[in-house]
Every structure is written in C-alpha cells, then in structure tokens.
Design a protein around this motif. Structure first.
Motif, PDB file in Angstrom:
ATOM      1  N   ARG A  55      -7.076 -15.218  14.052  1.00 50.09           N
ATOM      2  CA  ARG A  55      -5.759 -15.204  14.676  1.00 50.09           C
ATOM      3  C   ARG A  55      -4.882 -14.078  14.147  1.00 50.09           C
ATOM      4  N   LYS A  56      -5.235 -13.526  12.994  1.00 47.23           N
ATOM      5  CA  LYS A  56      -4.410 -12.488  12.396  1.00 47.23           C
ATOM      6  C   LYS A  56      -4.878 -11.073  12.730  1.00 47.23           C
ATOM      7  N   CYS A  57      -6.199 -10.868  12.807  1.00 50.32           N
ATOM      8  CA  CYS A  57      -6.711  -9.517  13.062  1.00 50.32           C
ATOM      9  C   CYS A  57      -7.510  -9.410  14.345  1.00 50.32           C
ATOM     10  N   GLY A  58      -7.923 -10.523  14.953  1.00 49.56           N
ATOM     11  CA  GLY A  58      -8.642 -10.491  16.212  1.00 49.56           C
ATOM     12  C   GLY A  58     -10.128 -10.236  16.109  1.00 49.56           C
ATOM     13  N   ASN A  59     -10.683 -10.054  14.905  1.00 50.26           N
ATOM     14  CA  ASN A  59     -12.105  -9.785  14.750  1.00 50.26           C
ATOM     15  C   ASN A  59     -12.918 -11.075  14.858  1.00 50.26           C
ATOM     16  N   PRO A  60     -14.189 -10.975  15.290  1.00 50.31           N
ATOM     17  CA  PRO A  60     -15.028 -12.168  15.412  1.00 50.31           C
ATOM     18  C   PRO A  60     -15.290 -12.801  14.049  1.00 50.31           C
ATOM     19  N   ILE A  61     -15.336 -14.123  14.038  1.00 50.19           N
ATOM     20  CA  ILE A  61     -15.664 -14.905  12.840  1.00 50.19           C
ATOM     21  C   ILE A  61     -16.589 -16.038  13.250  1.00 50.19           C
ATOM     22  N   LEU A  69      -8.505  -3.206  19.583  1.00 49.74           N
ATOM     23  CA  LEU A  69      -8.167  -4.394  20.369  1.00 49.74           C
ATOM     24  C   LEU A  69      -6.696  -4.395  20.759  1.00 49.74           C
ATOM     25  N   ILE A  70      -5.840  -3.961  19.835  1.00 49.15           N
ATOM     26  CA  ILE A  70      -4.406  -3.924  20.136  1.00 49.15           C
ATOM     27  C   ILE A  70      -4.098  -2.853  21.174  1.00 49.15           C
ATOM     28  N   ASP A  71      -4.718  -1.670  21.039  1.00 50.71           N
ATOM     29  CA  ASP A  71      -4.460  -0.584  21.977  1.00 50.71           C
ATOM     30  C   ASP A  71      -4.959  -0.907  23.385  1.00 50.71           C
ATOM     31  N   SER A  72      -6.065  -1.652  23.467  1.00 52.11           N
ATOM     32  CA  SER A  72      -6.603  -2.012  24.779  1.00 52.11           C
ATOM     33  C   SER A  72      -5.933  -3.231  25.381  1.00 52.11           C
ATOM     34  N   GLY A  73      -5.071  -3.896  24.619  1.00 51.58           N
ATOM     35  CA  GLY A  73      -4.400  -5.090  25.112  1.00 51.58           C
ATOM     36  C   GLY A  73      -5.214  -6.355  25.021  1.00 51.58           C
ATOM     37  N   ALA A  74      -6.396  -6.313  24.384  1.00 55.01           N
ATOM     38  CA  ALA A  74      -7.231  -7.496  24.266  1.00 55.01           C
ATOM     39  C   ALA A  74      -6.769  -8.441  23.174  1.00 55.01           C
ATOM     40  N   PHE A  75      -5.917  -7.967  22.277  1.00 55.79           N
ATOM     41  CA  PHE A  75      -5.448  -8.808  21.174  1.00 55.79           C
ATOM     42  C   PHE A  75      -4.015  -8.438  20.861  1.00 55.79           C
ATOM     43  N   THR A  76      -3.215  -9.472  20.646  1.00 57.31           N
ATOM     44  CA  THR A  76      -1.826  -9.298  20.242  1.00 57.31           C
ATOM     45  C   THR A  76      -1.597 -10.094  18.970  1.00 57.31           C
ATOM     46  N   PRO A  77      -1.187  -9.472  17.890  1.00 59.54           N
ATOM     47  CA  PRO A  77      -0.945 -10.224  16.651  1.00 59.54           C
ATOM     48  C   PRO A  77       0.050 -11.340  16.895  1.00 59.54           C
ATOM     49  N   GLY A  78      -0.329 -12.558  16.522  1.00 62.58           N
ATOM     50  CA  GLY A  78       0.518 -13.716  16.762  1.00 62.58           C
ATOM     51  C   GLY A  78       1.718 -13.730  15.837  1.00 62.58           C
TER      52      GLY A  78
END
Length: 293
Positions: free
Chosen positions: A43-49, A129-138
């Motif tokens: 939820r903080k960085c958007g990377n797979p876990i 991910l942030i630049d492509s819009g796939a992830f937004t830091p919550g």
C-alpha cells in the motif's frame, strides 16, 4: 516414424498435455486458503508482495524474488517450508526477504549493499507506477473530501469476539474473501445495505484489550459487534458474506484483513469522535444577538 497427431518439443521429446486440475481445500484442512502465497501489492510503494502464514504469529509479507543468502544478514533471512514462513535461513544458497526491509517508502535504509540495490530497483518501479497512473500513494484521510465534516475512518477499529482489530478498509468496504463458482473473489461486502444485524459505533478508552492501561485522557471510536450472535461475529472474523458463511466448503482466495489493534503502534488510526457525528460550525454571538455589544 513419428505420428503427426502427437506434439513434439524442439528437442524431439514428446509434449504430453497433462489434464488441468483445479485447486481444492481438504475437509480436514485448518485453513480455507487455496494458495500459500497470497499475491498483493504494498500500500505504500505499490510493488508486488506475497503473504505467508507464520507459526503463532500474524502473516508476513515477503518479497516475491529470492536473493543470495551470502549477501543477506542472518537476521534478515526468511525461508518458506510447507507454505509457512520462518524467520531464519534453511542452509540453502537462496533466501527470501521481508518486504519491510527493502520497501522504498520506508525511511529506514538497509545496511547490506545487496538490500540497498534491491531497494533502488523497487523505488524505480514505484516511480514508473506513479508516472503511468497505475499506483497512487495512499494518504489515508480520516474524512472523505465529499463530506469534510463527517468522520469516516479509513481503517476503523472493530471489536468482535471480545478482541479489537484494526480493519484494512472502512466498515462498509470490507469485502468477502471467499471464492465463487467462477473461481474469482466474491464481490459482496460484509456490511450489506438494509441489513438489520449490524454493529454500533461507541466511544471507549483507547486500550488494546481488557486489563491493559488506557492512554491518558484518550478515547476512541470503535465499531462494536459484541452484541451480535456468536455465529455472526465469527462470520465477520472469517471475513465472509452471509451467503458464503453458510457454505464452509468454499475456499478463500485472500487472507482476512484483520490486524490486532495496538494503541501504541496504531495511534494514527485513533479517532476521538463518532463517524456519524457532524461537526457544526461555530456560531457568531454578535450575529445572533446573544452577545454583548
């Protein structure tokens, strides 16, 4: 002479098509999960876990890739055995890492050079991910922007079975974890519209459990479910909708999002007023004529 009906690989070996088998849960299994590694995103960085169960502890999120064990300090090595994660090395040349040690969104920087390099790779992926819009830091706002005067905790504290848990989503957004007949996750919510058996919001001292000292002059809003029947509270604890609670043979596709509440670690999620309370603006006594001129 080879038969034209039999498929072959490039090296001449026959390609045998094995029949696909669907995953299932045995009737005597203590867990309803179909897979030991539950895929998710940080939820903080958007990377797979990947979430793994631990013995006598909460599940731990590990980084999906393995790293050479010689480059990782012994205190940071993890290995998975029979679907259970263990915080130690197993003597192999490769090991797993807890995502918290290499998460680029955390302030703590690892000391090992290999972990620093992996953290940089994850940071670059977060930026993509942030630049492509796939992830937004919550930002986890305590109040929605549409109704700024109504308190709606993003991660509320829920009390059920005489234990307080920190939910991962608002009360009306907690999703069922069971598998449907189409082999996807159920889209029903635990709190359905028009349901009569629901909890109540109340203000209680900010303690983790009975017998623990409360924080000085601190109260918090808790969604209390203790008045519901035991079966209903157990349904919430299993995080299943009403339909899947009646079918225990259905498997789970995700782990329950409950986290034992600790007022010290989760102090940022303590709210001192009820969600259904609307804060009224202060009145000007001069405008209403009640004040002295």
């Amino acid at each position: 002479m080879r038969s034209s009906s039999t498929p072959w690989h490039w090296d001449g070996s026959p390609a045998v098509a094995h029949p696909r088998r669907s995953l299932r849960v045995e009737h005597d299994s203590p867990s309803r999960l179909l897979r030991c590694a539950q895929r998710d995103r940080c939820r903080k960085c958007g990377n797979p876990i990947e979430w793994y169960e631990r013995s006598f502890a909460r599940p731990v999120c590990l980084d999906p890739q393995e790293v050479p064990a010689v480059k990782v300090p012994a205190a940071h090595r993890w290995h998975v055995s029979s679907g259970v994660a263990h915080p130690a090395g197993d003597g192999r040349a490769w090991c797993r890492l807890a995502h918290a040690h290499v998460c680029p969104a955390r302030d703590a920087v690892p000391e090992a050079p290999a972990l620093i390099g992996l953290r940089r790779v994850l940071a670059l992926n977060t930026r993509r991910l942030i630049d492509s819009g796939a992830f937004t830091p919550g930002t986890s706002p305590s109040r929605p922007t549409a109704q700024p005067d109504v308190c709606r905790p993003a991660r509320p504290v829920v009390q059920l079975l005489y234990v307080r848990y920190l939910a991962a989503h608002p009360v009306d957004d907690i999703q069922c974890v069971a598998q449907t007949r189409r082999r996807d996750r159920c889209t029903q919510m635990l709190l359905r519209t028009g349901e009569t058996r629901v909890g109540v919001w109340t203000l209680v001292p900010a303690t983790a459990s009975q017998g623990q000292l409360a924080l000085p002059s601190e109260v918090m809003a808790v969604y209390d479910l203790t008045a519901l029947p035991y079966a209903e509270q157990l349904r919430w604890r299993m995080q299943r909708c009403s339909a899947h609670a009646a079918t225990p043979s259905a498997a789970d596709l995700a782990l329950a999002d409950w986290e034992p509440f600790d007022p010290m670690r989760h102090h940022a999620h303590i709210h001192n007023r009820l969600p259904n309370h609307v804060r009224r603006p202060r009145r000007n006594h001069h405008q209403h004529g009640t004040g002295t001129p």
